[in-house]
Design an enzyme around this catalytic site. Sequence first.
Site, PDB file in Angstrom:
ATOM      1  CG  ASN A   5      -3.265  -4.208  -0.775  1.00 23.80           C
ATOM      2  OD1 ASN A   5      -3.717  -5.140  -0.885  1.00 23.80           O
ATOM      3  ND2 ASN A   5      -2.218  -3.929   0.137  1.00 23.80           N
TER       4      ASN A   5
ATOM      5  CE  LYS B 142      -4.554   2.534  -2.435  1.00 27.89           C
ATOM      6  NZ  LYS B 142      -5.801   1.909  -1.849  1.00 27.89           N
TER       7      LYS B 142
ATOM      8  CB  THR C  44      -8.374   3.382  -4.249  1.00 31.24           C
ATOM      9  OG1 THR C  44      -9.513   4.191  -3.832  1.00 31.24           O
ATOM     10  CG2 THR C  44      -7.728   4.292  -5.295  1.00 31.24           C
TER      11      THR C  44
ATOM     12  CE  LYS D  53     -10.695   7.731  -3.671  1.00 33.79           C
ATOM     13  NZ  LYS D  53     -11.041   6.323  -2.794  1.00 33.79           N
TER      14      LYS D  53
END
Length: 274
Positions: A67, A234, A93, A168
């Site tokens: 993260n 997320k 990501t 993404k």
Amino acid sequence: MNRVGFIGLGSQGGPMAERILAAGYPLTVWARRSEVAEDLAAKGADVAGSIAELGADCDHVGVCVVNDDDVASVCEQLIPAMRSGSLIVIHSTVLPETCQGLARRCAAHGIDLIDAPVSGGGAGAAAGTLTVMCGGAADAFAAARPVLDTFAELVVLLGEVGAGQRAKIVNNALLAANMGLAQAALQAGDALDLDRGALADLIKASSGRSFGFEVFARLPHPRDFAVGAPLLVKDVGLLKTTLPDDAGAEALRAAADPFLSAATGGPDATEYRP
């Protein structure tokens, strides 16, 4: 050949690093737990004692942690240690703004940075068939490309730093939405007294098919996607944060939410009927 560093040897990062090593690149890795790096060390990779040691040793460093906070923590130690002219590639990501801020810090040290999140999972990494979505300067992208090609089938430059992250999170939000719509479609089929397995086979061969539908149709219950669901939660959240007032982002979230709630045991999970 340039020495490559890799940080983040999880279910996806580990196979990516292994593909880099198998392609003949000198590889240095770092892991919080030393045992995580043992397999790569046995195959010829060097194991750094610290992130700073890895940074000082390498020309190209891939970062594949979970993260924004993890990326920031790694780069806090990495950037001061790396030589001018070297390259950091963010495979995690995270928010586009996180990568943009890091790129500005890198530029002050003469370091290039591109964001290059990947799609395809651990199996795709092991097979060398990942899709890599990149954002950054064309010359930095060109410098990174030979290493990216070791684990990827498709590598695309979408714009400046942050563009790879934007692509993404849109892609993953669409996957989550398609899985949510697959759940709704099969529930509708149940209500219409259609054989669930036959309907799933029909849709997979017809115009309603999608990769998300195929994944969902294999699940006995959404809870069986419990490992992947938090990452989709997320990424849908990242899209909502990036585009808080966008109708498209809200439509994707609304479609994804019932499935993600069921998969993670959220408040709507009990409403799911297999």
